[in-house]
Scaffold this active site. Structure first.
Site, PDB file in Angstrom:
ATOM      1  N   ASN A  60       0.716  -1.115   0.103  1.00 18.07           N
ATOM      2  CA  ASN A  60      -0.117  -0.022   0.015  1.00 18.07           C
ATOM      3  C   ASN A  60       1.063   1.212   0.085  1.00 18.07           C
ATOM      4  O   ASN A  60       0.373   2.328  -0.736  1.00 18.07           O
ATOM      5  CB  ASN A  60      -1.089   0.070   0.979  1.00 18.07           C
ATOM      6  CG  ASN A  60      -2.019  -1.008   0.962  1.00 18.07           C
ATOM      7  OD1 ASN A  60      -2.999  -0.595   0.038  1.00 18.07           O
ATOM      8  ND2 ASN A  60      -2.233  -2.083   1.466  1.00 18.07           N
ATOM      9  N   HIS A  69      -8.074  -0.962   5.933  1.00 13.00           N
ATOM     10  CA  HIS A  69      -8.392  -2.322   6.399  1.00 13.00           C
ATOM     11  C   HIS A  69      -9.023  -3.126   5.440  1.00 13.00           C
ATOM     12  O   HIS A  69      -9.929  -2.797   4.669  1.00 13.00           O
ATOM     13  CB  HIS A  69      -9.369  -1.985   7.627  1.00 13.00           C
ATOM     14  CG  HIS A  69      -9.773  -3.556   8.402  1.00 13.00           C
ATOM     15  ND1 HIS A  69      -9.081  -4.133   9.358  1.00 13.00           N
ATOM     16  CD2 HIS A  69     -11.016  -4.323   8.296  1.00 13.00           C
ATOM     17  CE1 HIS A  69      -9.610  -5.381   9.565  1.00 13.00           C
ATOM     18  NE2 HIS A  69     -10.589  -5.494   8.865  1.00 13.00           N
TER      19      HIS A  69
HETATM   20  C1  GRF Z   1      -3.087  -4.653   4.045  1.00 16.74           C
HETATM   21  O1  GRF Z   1      -3.995  -5.838   3.696  1.00 16.74           O
HETATM   22  C2  GRF Z   1      -3.930  -3.673   5.093  1.00 16.74           C
HETATM   23  O2  GRF Z   1      -5.232  -3.587   4.321  1.00 16.74           O
HETATM   24  C3  GRF Z   1      -3.733  -4.201   6.280  1.00 16.74           C
HETATM   25  O3  GRF Z   1      -2.593  -4.790   6.049  1.00 16.74           O
HETATM   26  C4  GRF Z   1      -2.030  -5.062   4.961  1.00 16.74           C
HETATM   27  C5  GRF Z   1      -0.719  -4.552   4.551  1.00 16.74           C
HETATM   28  O4  GRF Z   1      -0.150  -4.761   3.272  1.00 16.74           O
HETATM   29  N1  GRF Z   1      -3.965  -3.290   6.959  1.00 16.74           N
HETATM   30  P1  GRF Z   1       1.125  -3.923   2.999  1.00 16.74           P
HETATM   31  O5  GRF Z   1       2.223  -3.907   3.799  1.00 16.74           O
HETATM   32  O6  GRF Z   1       0.477  -2.616   2.378  1.00 16.74           O
HETATM   33  O7  GRF Z   1       1.436  -4.700   1.600  1.00 16.74           O
END
Ligand code: GRF
Length: 220
Positions: free
Chosen positions: A16, A111
Site C-alpha cells: 500500500n 483495513h
Molecule cells: C493490507 O492488507 C492492509 O489492508 C492491512 O495490512 C495489509 C498491509 O499490506 N492493514 P501491505 O504492507 O501494504 O502490503
C-alpha cells in the site's frame, strides 16, 4: 500548490505504501509522502521508501518501556518533520486512545474488509467462512476502537467460486491499491469532512447503481 505533508506508518511488505508513493509521484497529486516510519527494521516497505528517495525512520516498539513511550517517540518524529496526516498501512501496533486523540481526523487506516464487517485479523478466512458474496477494503479515519472510525472510501470485490484465502486476499489487495490513493487524494484536496462519526465528501461522482453476485443471467 501546497501538498499535504503525509507520513506512512508500516510494519511489513508495504504494497500500500508503494501504491501511495506511485500516486504521489504525480506532481498534481495533493499530498506528498514526506516520511515513512516502521516499527520493524526488517520491513520490506522500507526499500520502497529508499528507492523513491523518501526519508524513513525505524522506531522499534521494543526499545520503549510501554506503548505511551513508543507513541511519544512516534509523535516527536512526526512533528519534527511537520507531518499533517498519518496513513497507517499495515502498521501492526495497537494505538492508545491518547495517541489517537492527538491525531484525531489527521490519521487514516486501510483495513481489508468492508467495515464494520470483519474488524481485526484473518478477515479473508472469516469472510469465506461466512459465505459473503462481496469482500473488499475500507479506508477510514482512526478512532480508539480498532478498525473503527468515519469511512472515507470502500472498494468491493466479488467472492468467486473456488476462492481460497490467498486468491481473495490478492483480489482485495489490488482494490486496496486503488482505494488508498483515492482516499488520500480526497483528503488532500480538502474534500472530506467529518460530520458526527461519518464523512461527507464534496463533489462526489455517481457510484455504480448496483453490483450483483452472482450475476443475474436473465438481465442484461
Ligand atoms: C493490507 O492488507 C492492509 O489492508 C492491512 O495490512 C495489509 C498491509 O499490506 N492493514 P501491505 O504492507 O501494504 O502490503
Amino acid at each position: 500548490m501546497a501538498r499535504l505533508k503525509t507520513a506512512v506508518l508500516i510494519s511489513g511488505r508495504g504494497s500500500n505504501l508503494e501504491a501511495l508513493i506511485r500516486a504521489c509521484a504525480d506532481e498534481d497529486f495533493p499530498a506528498e509522502i514526506a516520511l515513512v516510519i516502521s516499527n520493524r527494521a526488517d520491513a520490506g516497505g522500507l526499500d520502497h521508501a529508499a528507492r523513491a528517495g523518501i526519508a524513513s525512520a525505524v522506531i522499534p516498539h521494543r526499545d520503549y518501556a510501554n506503548r505511551e513511550a513508543f507513541e511519544a517517540a512516534l509523535t516527536k518524529t512526526l512533528e519534527a518533520a511537520g507531518i499533517e496526516l498519518i496513513c497507517l498501512a499495515g502498521f501492526m501496533r495497537l494505538l492508545t486512545a491518547g495517541f489517537v486523540q492527538h491525531w484525531r481526523d489527521r490519521m487514516i487506516n486501510i483495513h481489508p474488509s468492508l467495515l464494520p464487517a470483519f474488524p481485526g485479523l484473518d478477515t479473508h478466512a472469516r469472510a469465506l467462512a461466512e459465505g459473503v458474496r462481496f469482500a473488499g477494503c475500507t479506508v477510514h479515519f482512526v478512532r480508539a476502537e480498532m478498525d473503527h472510525g468515519p469511512i472515507i472510501v470502500q472498494a468491493a470485490v466479488p467472492v468467486l467460486p473456488g476462492d481460497d484465502e490467498h486468491a481473495l486476499a490478492a483480489r482485495v489487495l489490488s482494490a486496496e491499491h486503488r482505494a488508498y490513493p483515492l482516499a488520500l487524494r480526497l483528503v488532500g484536496e480538502g474534500r472530506v469532512k467529518v460530520v458526527g462519526e461519518r464523512t461527507e465528501i464534496s463533489g462526489m461522482g455517481d457510484a455504480p447503481a448496483m453490483l450483483l453476485n452472482p450475476p443475474d443471467a436473465t438481465r442484461a
